[in-house]
Design a protein around this motif. Structure first.
Motif, mmCIF file in Angstrom:
data_model
loop_
_atom_site.group_PDB
_atom_site.id
_atom_site.type_symbol
_atom_site.label_atom_id
_atom_site.label_comp_id
_atom_site.label_asym_id
_atom_site.label_seq_id
_atom_site.Cartn_x
_atom_site.Cartn_y
_atom_site.Cartn_z
ATOM 1 N N ARG A 1 18.567 32.783 9.090
ATOM 2 C CA ARG A 1 18.078 33.508 10.956
ATOM 3 C C ARG A 1 18.681 33.454 11.241
ATOM 4 N NH1 ARG A 1 12.796 29.209 12.131
ATOM 5 N NH2 ARG A 1 13.056 30.763 14.023
ATOM 6 N N PHE A 2 19.854 33.077 11.166
ATOM 7 C CA PHE A 2 20.633 33.213 12.220
ATOM 8 C C PHE A 2 22.310 33.740 11.882
ATOM 9 C CE2 PHE A 2 17.597 31.083 14.432
ATOM 10 C CZ PHE A 2 17.168 31.545 15.508
ATOM 11 N N ALA A 3 22.266 34.617 11.290
ATOM 12 C CA ALA A 3 23.712 34.829 10.501
ATOM 13 C C ALA A 3 24.859 34.399 11.643
ATOM 14 C CB ALA A 3 24.164 36.498 10.009
ATOM 15 N N GLY A 4 25.491 33.948 10.880
ATOM 16 C CA GLY A 4 26.859 33.922 11.316
ATOM 17 C C GLY A 4 27.272 32.569 12.675
ATOM 18 N N HIS A 5 25.875 31.735 12.187
ATOM 19 C CA HIS A 5 25.550 30.576 13.557
ATOM 20 C C HIS A 5 26.662 29.681 13.844
ATOM 21 C CE1 HIS A 5 23.837 26.916 15.892
ATOM 22 N NE2 HIS A 5 23.139 28.509 15.915
ATOM 23 N N PRO A 6 27.519 29.411 14.699
ATOM 24 C CA PRO A 6 28.897 28.251 14.351
ATOM 25 C C PRO A 6 28.877 27.210 13.847
ATOM 26 C CG PRO A 6 28.895 29.275 16.703
ATOM 27 C CD PRO A 6 27.762 29.532 15.908
ATOM 28 N N GLU A 7 27.124 26.665 14.588
ATOM 29 C CA GLU A 7 27.518 25.132 13.871
ATOM 30 C C GLU A 7 26.732 24.978 12.379
ATOM 31 O OE1 GLU A 7 29.388 23.654 15.958
ATOM 32 O OE2 GLU A 7 28.481 24.801 18.001
ATOM 33 N N PHE A 8 26.021 25.905 12.542
ATOM 34 C CA PHE A 8 25.780 25.650 11.081
ATOM 35 C C PHE A 8 26.582 25.920 9.475
ATOM 36 C CE2 PHE A 8 21.202 27.815 12.967
ATOM 37 C CZ PHE A 8 20.784 26.599 13.451
ATOM 38 N N ALA B 1 32.912 29.508 11.069
ATOM 39 C CA ALA B 1 32.364 28.049 11.980
ATOM 40 C C ALA B 1 33.538 28.807 13.393
ATOM 41 C CB ALA B 1 32.699 27.292 11.593
ATOM 42 N N VAL B 2 34.738 28.224 12.712
ATOM 43 C CA VAL B 2 35.968 28.740 13.889
ATOM 44 C C VAL B 2 35.703 30.388 14.200
ATOM 45 C CG1 VAL B 2 38.758 29.260 13.992
ATOM 46 C CG2 VAL B 2 37.284 27.070 12.903
ATOM 47 N N THR B 3 36.115 31.129 13.879
ATOM 48 C CA THR B 3 35.819 32.764 13.908
ATOM 49 C C THR B 3 34.862 32.632 15.404
ATOM 50 O OG1 THR B 3 36.557 33.420 12.130
ATOM 51 C CG2 THR B 3 35.897 34.920 13.625
ATOM 52 N N ASN B 4 33.716 31.935 15.036
ATOM 53 C CA ASN B 4 32.443 31.848 16.028
ATOM 54 C C ASN B 4 32.492 30.833 17.056
ATOM 55 O OD1 ASN B 4 30.937 34.335 15.177
ATOM 56 N ND2 ASN B 4 30.371 33.212 13.148
ATOM 57 N N GLY B 5 33.815 30.064 16.917
ATOM 58 C CA GLY B 5 34.129 29.156 18.356
ATOM 59 C C GLY B 5 33.008 27.749 18.008
ATOM 60 N N THR B 6 32.134 27.292 16.789
ATOM 61 C CA THR B 6 32.160 25.766 16.650
ATOM 62 C C THR B 6 32.418 24.766 17.962
ATOM 63 O OG1 THR B 6 31.496 24.443 15.093
ATOM 64 C CG2 THR B 6 33.546 25.414 15.345
ATOM 65 N N GLN B 7 31.813 24.085 17.960
ATOM 66 C CA GLN B 7 31.983 22.926 17.969
ATOM 67 C C GLN B 7 32.544 21.655 18.244
ATOM 68 O OE1 GLN B 7 30.121 22.097 22.344
ATOM 69 N NE2 GLN B 7 29.820 24.084 23.022
#
Lengths: 137, 412
Positions: B261-268, B291-297
């Protein structure tokens, strides 16, 4: 009549209220028994002197000392009807307001050098002079 | 040597905050304040230690707590502000994070704000000032004043977690689960609380409740107003709860669905990578890269991905990833790991001075780490000079983890 004793909420002198001279005498301008100008003055100055738990909660309910949570067994007493200014208030005793920095607070001091016991007795002797001041402004 | 027990100004202030809370707690239970004036001299001595500002804060708190008794009184002030003036000043204090001023202004507001919102803001202020137990009294009262507000309940659960009041958290989560069976926001927060309890107590029964609450919360979410960030957090927690219940495959399936549903979602991706980290290192790294590319916390993806780049000799990328992970590293050990990898990269790319600085920084964050200690000696040129730097330095190993180790690390 107020209860006589050596604590902050009794009529009396605590050791730390007044610094005696080297011979243990009570002297003017070295502290004294802490008093306020009025109930309104208590409301304005109370945070400087007392924690909320030492001021009757009744005064909060009346909107006079907001935040007070102390026992309602405490009562406001008044001595005299004159202006709140420096001067003799009873035998051997004088009122000394703190001044502009703290206009609603002052101390009852000895009016001259005297043995400490004599000062303490002078304070005790004022007991019948105090009247109920709960309904004052 | 002599010793003496003496109060500090901070402890005197703490005493008065606790004392004020206790007095109101006593009143709530007994209908009147305690009459304990035999301790008044001791109280006065402590009171004299307080600064003027602390004394005003104690009195302000005492006045504010009358909200618990529905008996607040307006303060006696020389200047009375209009509702608009107060609102403007409140907004300014809030935006400037001036919490002490905010508390004073809330006292002055002329009754135009909802009382539950006033106590919510008091909760926020005391929380930010670092006194969660005072904050708890106000959020509980905000809930009493407005039992329909989901957000207040979620904040109360979060606060109990921060305070590590596990028994109270379990009790409150249980209450809310039964009182609010159709409130998606509350159910998600309850589920997250249960997962925290499961990790803290190592009792998987709590995670069974977490899964039940979050799954039901996500089912009914369409009809509710729930923040997206809360949904994201709940989905991640659901997957971790399933991992804890040895249902890792279901955890991955939940995340697959949400990633669809949310492609590239960092936390998922981060969460799925972490579940993969218990089974398949390569799959984990693939998710961590997203995750890193999209800025996971989450910090773990930065650590593991940087390490895999380091092992793959992609030094520029490794140091970039490790450096960007630093701002998410809350634990000292994680800071140490990231600095350690950055130091290794510098040592291997002929930047020995910077390597030394970074290795010492890593050592400072975790002084007992043997691997860092050993590498620090090498970087500083002690021993092993006959070998190349590559051969001498010990790289962090790339390995899978057990679910329990991983979940403990995430929860810490």
């Amino acid at each position: 009549m107020p209860v006589v004793g050596n604590s902050a909420t009794k009529l009396g002198v605590r050791d730390r209220d007044l610094d005696p001279d080297v011979e243990g005498n009570a002297i003017p301008a070295a502290g004294g028994v802490s008093v306020f100008s009025s109930i309104a003055g208590i409301g304005r100055r109370i945070p400087d002197r007392f924690p909320p738990g030492m001021v009757p909660a009744r005064l909060h309910d009346a909107g006079r000392v907001v935040g007070a949570t102390g026992p309602n067994s405490l009562r406001v007493f008044r001595l005299g009807d004159g202006k709140y200014e420096e001067g003799v208030i009873a035998a051997r005793l004088k009122l000394v307001p703190d001044g502009v920095a703290n206009p609603d607070h002052g101390t009852i001091q000895p009016d001259q050098l005297m043995p400490m016991d004599q000062f303490k007795q002078a304070i005790t002797d004022t007991q019948p002079l105090w009247v109920d001041g709960e309904n004052d402004e | 040597m002599i010793v003496k027990l003496i109060h500090r100004p901070e402890s005197a202030f703490r005493f008065y905050l606790d004392d004020t809370l206790d007095r109101f707690e006593y009143h709530l239970q007994n209908g009147e304040f305690p009459d304990d004036d035999e301790r008044e001299e001791e109280r006065l001595e402590l009171y004299e230690i307080l600064t003027d500002q602390q004394r005003r804060q104690v009195w302000g708190l005492s006045a504010d707590l009358y909200s618990l008794l529905d008996n607040e009184q307006p303060p006696r002030e020389d200047v009375n502000l209009s509702a608009d003036e107060v609102a403007e000043k409140l907004q300014l204090a809030y935006s400037m994070s001036d919490w002490t001023d905010l508390l004073c202004l809330l006292r002055s507001q002329p009754g135009t704000m909802q009382r539950s919102m006033v106590d919510f803001m008091r909760y926020r202020a005391w929380s930010e000032l670092g006194f969660p137990d005072v904050a708890l009294a106000f959020i509980k009262n905000a809930i009493r004043l407005d039992p329909t507000d989901s957000g207040f309940k979620q904040q109360a659960l979060e606060l109990l977690k921060i305070m590590k009041h596990w028994e109270s958290l379990a009790a409150l989560a249980g209450d809310y689960a039964s009182q609010c069976p159709n409130d998606a926001g509350v159910l998600l927060a309850v589920g997250e609380s249960y997962h925290d309890l499961a990790i803290h107590s190592q009792d998987k029964k709590f995670d069974q409740e977490a899964v039940r609450c979050i799954q039901h919360g996500l089912e009914i979410i369409a009809a509710a107003e729930v923040r997206k960030s809360q949904i994201d957090s709940a989905v991640v927690t659901l997957s971790f709860a399933l991992l804890h219940l040895e249902r890792a495959g279901e955890g991955v399936a939940v995340l697959d669905k949400w990633i669809e549903r949310f492609a590239g979602h960092p936390e998922f991706h981060a969460a799925r990578g972490m579940i993969h980290l218990t089974m398949n290192y390569e799959l984990a790294i693939r998710d961590f890269e997203h995750a890193v590319t999209n800025g996971t916390q989450f910090v773990l993806p930065y650590i593991e991905y940087a390490n895999s780049l380091l092992h793959g000799r992609q030094y520029d990328d490794a140091i970039r990833v490790a450096e960007s992970g630093l701002r998410f590293a809350r634990r000292n050990g994680d800071q140490a790991k990231l600095f350690h990898m950055m130091a290794i990269v510098c040592a291997m790319t002929s930047a020995p001075e910077r390597a030394g600085v970074l290795m010492r920084e890593a050592m400072r964050w975790n002084p007992t780490d043997q691997e860092i200690s050993s590498n620090l000696k090498i970087v500083e040129g002690v021993g092993f000079e006959h070998l190349s730097m590559d051969a001498r330095l010990k790289l962090p190993v790339m390995k899978t983890r057990t679910a329990d180790d991983l979940l403990r690390q995430i929860a810490a």
